[in-house]
Write an enzyme that holds these catalytic residues in place. Structure first.
Site, mmCIF file in Angstrom:
data_model
loop_
_atom_site.group_PDB
_atom_site.id
_atom_site.type_symbol
_atom_site.label_atom_id
_atom_site.label_comp_id
_atom_site.label_asym_id
_atom_site.label_seq_id
_atom_site.Cartn_x
_atom_site.Cartn_y
_atom_site.Cartn_z
ATOM 1 N N GLU A 198 -17.270 -2.351 0.586
ATOM 2 C CA GLU A 198 -18.084 -2.958 1.758
ATOM 3 C C GLU A 198 -18.701 -4.238 1.438
ATOM 4 O O GLU A 198 -18.882 -5.182 2.544
ATOM 5 C CB GLU A 198 -19.287 -1.961 2.160
ATOM 6 N N ASP A 264 -23.815 9.259 -0.336
ATOM 7 C CA ASP A 264 -25.168 9.905 0.561
ATOM 8 C C ASP A 264 -26.200 10.202 -0.653
ATOM 9 O O ASP A 264 -27.492 10.274 -0.478
ATOM 10 C CB ASP A 264 -24.922 11.300 1.189
#
EC number: 2.7.1.167
Length: 478
Positions: A198, A264
């Site tokens: 990313e 997460d």
């Protein structure tokens, strides 16, 4: 870096983002379908787990912190399953129900621990009125120490800038797990946590560490971020902050089975640690340790405080700190990369008593990690006589490894641990008793490496020999 686990029960975190339900169908595969060249799975087990932003909230709750979750769902069985599953683990759900949309669901079919296919059931929530979510954030702000925005580009964070500014106005840090290449959406956030792919999609590929840091710091400046944490898989994590040196944290993962939901876990632990009072650097250290634990599990998973404590103390899979010499060398190398000071001592520790416990606690205070090298049974017999040891080596090591002060326990066969000490080269070598430092085995090697050698006193009146004699006397009298 020396980091202790905070009291997560004092922390409150709100998670806002794209919630989803992860479904898993498991079963054996023994033949190919006659209809198409695909395996036939005989499903015998079905599991449902909260995913996406819901998994972030579960990770926070698993630590014992107060966890609230806001997101968009449909009015369907998947939404009801999410509410039920999250309620079981003490996540307080405050979903915004959208009757025109299904709850996002991802179905994975697995056989023999291998994922064969994934099926997604979803319709983007773009265009949904953001006001109900904004209102829920405003209501929660007085009771939380951190806000997590978990972006999976499904529409819940379409108005993310309003959310950031709302939290910043209340003095609440905003942590964001980003999605896509438009990081300008997250301008002004406290922390972004992109993975390497990313990051490179936005900043470009970096050929060197220096280039990665330079590109990262440019993003921090361009988007007015307080910090940027790049998660780099087997290369660990890199934390970048204006005016501070980069912090590189090597991975602590022992084995990687599944990276599902690892991001997460990272942002969940980060938020809980910050809300509990840790510094950002300390929170990153804990998040890195948690990531090393969770990738060793199959499927979307969480990390408990005990697992996290074991990981930061180097005990994740070592039988209460008991290690081989090679395992110890690797653990020490990782600890040194984190800037930790290594203390080492040795002994037979046949019948553990209060004097031993006090001595080991004092030794641990000299640094960040304590190694206890233990004489083997044969070595103990040569040193102490034919009736010793009373307790065999495995039992002695397990008891030592269970002590709070002890990080790692390693056996040695020789009469002295000189060879082992020369191999490990601790920063501080410690021995208890009436020794002079130059009399201690391994002292010359430690000094030559720039280390220290210290002698600590034993507690008066405590000795294994006295305990054995008292037991013998008591037995003879009876």
């Amino acid at each position: 870096m020396k980091v202790t686990l905070p009291d997560f029960r004092q922390a409150g975190v709100l998670v806002v983002g794209d919630v989803m339900l992860d479904r898993y169908w498991y079963g054996p595969t023994s033949r190919i379908s006659p209809e198409a060249p695909v395996p036939v799975v005989k499903v015998d087990t079905i599991e449902e787990r909260p995913g996406g932003a819901a998994n972030v909230a579960m990770n926070i709750a698993a630590l014992g912190a107060g966890s609230r979750l806001v997101g968009l769902t449909g009015v369907d069985d998947a939404a009801r399953a999410l509410n039920a599953k999250l309620g079981e683990v003490n996540v307080k759900c405050d979903f915004v129900s959208v009757p025109t949309h299904p709850t996002i669901t991802k179905l994975r079919v697995l056989s023999r621990n291998q994922q064969l296919i994934r099926l997604d059931f979803e319709e983007g929530f773009e265009g949904i009125d953001p006001q109900p979510i904004i209102e829920r954030i405003q209501q929660a702000l007085p009771e939380i120490g951190a806000l997590v925005l978990s972006d999976y580009a499904k529409g819940a964070l379409a108005h993310v800038q309003t959310m950031i500014q709302t939290a910043k106005a209340a003095g609440v840090p905003v942590l964001i797990d980003p999605k896509g290449t438009d990081f300008s959406r997250y301008r002004g956030a406290t922390l972004l946590t992109p993975n390497l792919s990313e990051f490179e999609a936005v900043a470009g590929r970096s050929k060197t560490e220096e280039e990665l840091v330079e590109r990262g710091m440019q993003l921090v400046a361009d988007y007015e971020l307080s910090a940027l944490l790049i998660t780099r898989s087997e290369q660990g994590m890199t934390l970048l902050q204006p005016g501070k040196a980069p912090l590189h944290l090597p991975t602590l993962a022992q084995e990687v089975y599944d990276v599902t939901g690892a991001g997460d876990t990272v942002i969940g632990v980060l938020a809980a640690a910050l809300a509990a009072g840790n510094s950002l650097e300390e929170a990153c250290f804990l998040a890195n340790a948690a990531a090393g634990v969770v990738v060793g599990k199959l499927g979307t998973s969480t990390v408990t405080p005990i697992e996290l404590e074991n990981a930061i103390r180097g005990r994740a899979d070592t039988g209460f700190g008991v290690m081989t010499e090679e395992q110890l060398k690797h653990a020490v190398e990782l600890a040194r990369q984190r800037g930790e000071k290594i203390v080492m001592t040795n002994g037979c520790f046949d019948i553990l008593h209060a004097g031993h416990v006090s001595y080991l606690a004092n030794a641990r205070k000299l640094g960040d990690r304590l190694i206890v090298a233990v004489n083997s049974d044969a070595s103990t017999k040569r040193l102490k006589g034919p009736t010793r040891p009373v307790n065999p080596l495995p039992q002695r090591m397990i008891v030592l490894g269970a002590l709070e002060a002890v990080d790692w326990v390693v056996p040695f066969e020789e009469d002295t641990p000189q060879r082992l000490i020369a191999s490990i080269l601790p920063d501080i070598l410690v021995k208890g008793g009436d020794y002079q430092p130059h009399e201690i085995a391994g002292s010359e090697e430690v000094w030559a490496n720039g280390g220290e050698v210290k002698v600590l006193n034993f507690e008066d009146g405590c000795s294994t020999t006295n305990i054995i004699n008292m037991i013998k006397a008591s037995t003879s009298q009876s």
